[in-house]
Design an enzyme around this catalytic site. Sequence first.
Site, PDB file in Angstrom:
ATOM      1  N   GLU A 107      -1.903  20.251   6.925  1.00  0.00           N
ATOM      2  CA  GLU A 107      -0.934  20.892   6.034  1.00  0.00           C
ATOM      3  C   GLU A 107      -1.701  21.259   4.758  1.00  0.00           C
ATOM      4  O   GLU A 107      -1.294  22.274   4.048  1.00  0.00           O
ATOM      5  CB  GLU A 107       0.055  20.135   5.747  1.00  0.00           C
ATOM      6  CG  GLU A 107       1.280  20.529   5.011  1.00  0.00           C
ATOM      7  CD  GLU A 107       2.340  19.608   4.818  1.00  0.00           C
ATOM      8  OE1 GLU A 107       3.112  19.920   3.872  1.00  0.00           O
ATOM      9  OE2 GLU A 107       2.763  18.963   5.578  1.00  0.00           O
ATOM     10  N   ASP A 108      -2.613  20.348   4.241  1.00  0.00           N
ATOM     11  CA  ASP A 108      -2.716  20.620   2.761  1.00  0.00           C
ATOM     12  C   ASP A 108      -4.452  20.852   2.734  1.00  0.00           C
ATOM     13  O   ASP A 108      -5.052  20.946   1.397  1.00  0.00           O
ATOM     14  CB  ASP A 108      -2.639  19.284   1.895  1.00  0.00           C
ATOM     15  CG  ASP A 108      -1.101  18.911   1.822  1.00  0.00           C
ATOM     16  OD1 ASP A 108      -0.366  20.003   1.799  1.00  0.00           O
ATOM     17  OD2 ASP A 108      -0.645  17.823   1.363  1.00  0.00           O
TER      18      ASP A 108
END
Length: 723
Positions: free
Chosen positions: A91-92
């Site tokens: 996600e990051d």
Amino acid sequence: MNNPLGNLEDDQEMPRFLISDLCAYLESYLSADHIREVYRAYLFGAEAHVGQHRKTGEPYIYHPVAVARILADMRMDYKCLMAAILHDVIEDTPTAKEQLADTFDGEIAELVDGVSKLSKIDFNSQAEAQAASLRKMLLAMTKDIRVILIKLADRLHNMRTLGVMKPEKTRRIAKETLDIFAPIANRLGINSMRLELEELGFAAYWPMRYRALKSAVTDARGHHRELVENVESAIRSRIEQEKMVGQVFGRQKHLYSIYKKMLKKKLSFSEVVDVFAFRIVVDAVDTCYRVLGVVHNLYKPMPGRFKDYIAIPKANGYQSLHTVLFGPQGIPIEIQIRTEEMDKLAESGIAAHWMYKTGEASGQWVKSRASDWLQNLLEMQQGVGDSVEFLEHVKVDLFPDEVYVFTPRGRIMVLPKGATVVDFAYSVHTDVGNTCVAARVDRRLVPLRTRLLNGQTVEIINSETAGPSPAWLNFVVTGKARANIRSYLKNLKTQEAVSLGRRLLERELELISLTLDDVDQETIDQILTEFRLEQLDDLMAGIALGDHMPMLLARRLAGEDLTQPVSESVLQQEVPAGSLAIKGTEGMVVNFAKCCRPIPDDAIVGVFNPGKGIVIHRQGCPNLGDYKKHGHKWIEAEWESDVEGEFATMIRVESGNQRGVLASVASVISQQGSNIEHVGSEERDGLSSTLVFVITVKNRQHLAKILRHVRSLPSIMRINRVK
């Protein structure tokens, strides 16, 4: 780093979880090879998150390590811990799922992907994006329960450090925690995690209420510290006298549960009976019941407050005996009695599979209930449209105040409070729900909308030719039932829907001595244009799917104008001007029956009355009995959420026969913002009299306020709403 939510633990330092601390802790239950794998995941995650920092200012990798430590306390396996350390890399960071599969394995990649949000898709709103991400996570959870355990641990650590966020984001995250994640932890039986999530969410969302309630509980415990110690000592001594072995713990009632009880039952803090609670942990099930007898002999039990969750466990597998006693000085105290294994399972729930590796029946029950719920999620997913609708169905199933009922063969079924016969049918099997036509509850025939009570035996009567009705959506309460009904209605073949709609319309036309062939094409075209439909078959399909009421369409096709006001009737009063009170009645004449005078928030039912439109009665109104022979004229009805205007209702006041009583009562009613439409007086004897008022109110809350203030007058003996 000081605790951002300083109102929780004022002087406690928030711990930093270093990888060295985690690895040292893992030595207590993992092999050296598995610990090395966890450390390898840490090196990968640290490199992926290099240069990233949290709002607290610390390196981002501290967060995944802290999440892994929470899961290590639950004795999770090494792959779950590796996925926890890596849970934000997809996600990051630029890391792809395929890279994780190549570096580690597909199992870890799937776990991490299941926890990751859908960040690369454009959504119309934040709510839609949130719902889609939660839907993805919940469906991944049905394949591997560890997905939700990682997410719960992630949310728990985020809540512990929530104070650095902006106030609006803090409240949004806290609300999501209370609405979704704490209930999921409860549904999976992980009580320790649920309690902390609720406590942190409560403190962040309602900080003033949290501090006030915490102060009140602290004061109450301080004033009664000696009482708690005496009760503990008395129970312990009596158990020893009976030559039984058990541990007794006095405990402080959970703040959020006190708050919810006060809110739900509209109680003041002093009226909450179980602030003082004690847990007794014993060695065997039969000892639980023997200890129950001991405490009932020691203190008088409160009638109606005993629950046996050992014989019939809760939906999440929780087992215990609960009883409320009148303790010293008449102060109510709650007692929970359970075995050591039940105590472990009550705290750990589904995580006990990893923590204790138990093969006992109670442990299997937890896994079985979790599996049933996950299966329900899969069935709901197949029957819904968008993610927001799916999330709403899930929320329904996350708040079950439970009812326990039995199948004819004695199988226990656990349903939410307020569940109906149809909910029961769908809980047995989707096909049973889709084809149910009637039911026997304790061997008596009952309508499908009947709400079930604890201990009843339910037998469903089915017909292969039957199918769900759109009206069922107005009374079912389980997400599974609602999703399956909607799915069935959406997937009705077009021709079947057209045929059904035509039959329903022709039956209504026949009642007014018409057929569809008698209706001129111009009238049909006018109605099709009004509803923005292309052909008559679309209108018929809409009738079958519950979009249009056949009896109203029949009148329209007969040439009647339903928008004209009806003549004043002895039994009916018109809807207040400018307000739409009943859902789905746009363009219809709606009247409220004067026999029962329904007001907003009353449970209601509609009856079609030729010449008078839809007449709304309170459920249970005696005059509804006249319509039982004409069930097709009944209409499911419910109030709009934002009803405006004033509605007439009748109250009866019994008072002492004193001068000025009428004026006093009228004055109080007026002060509470109500208008008196009519008043009558009937003298019963020389000492008392009865006053009957017809007054206007906005809703049931407004009426309750008026009754409360009138009741406070010194001369009033009794006041009630006329039914």
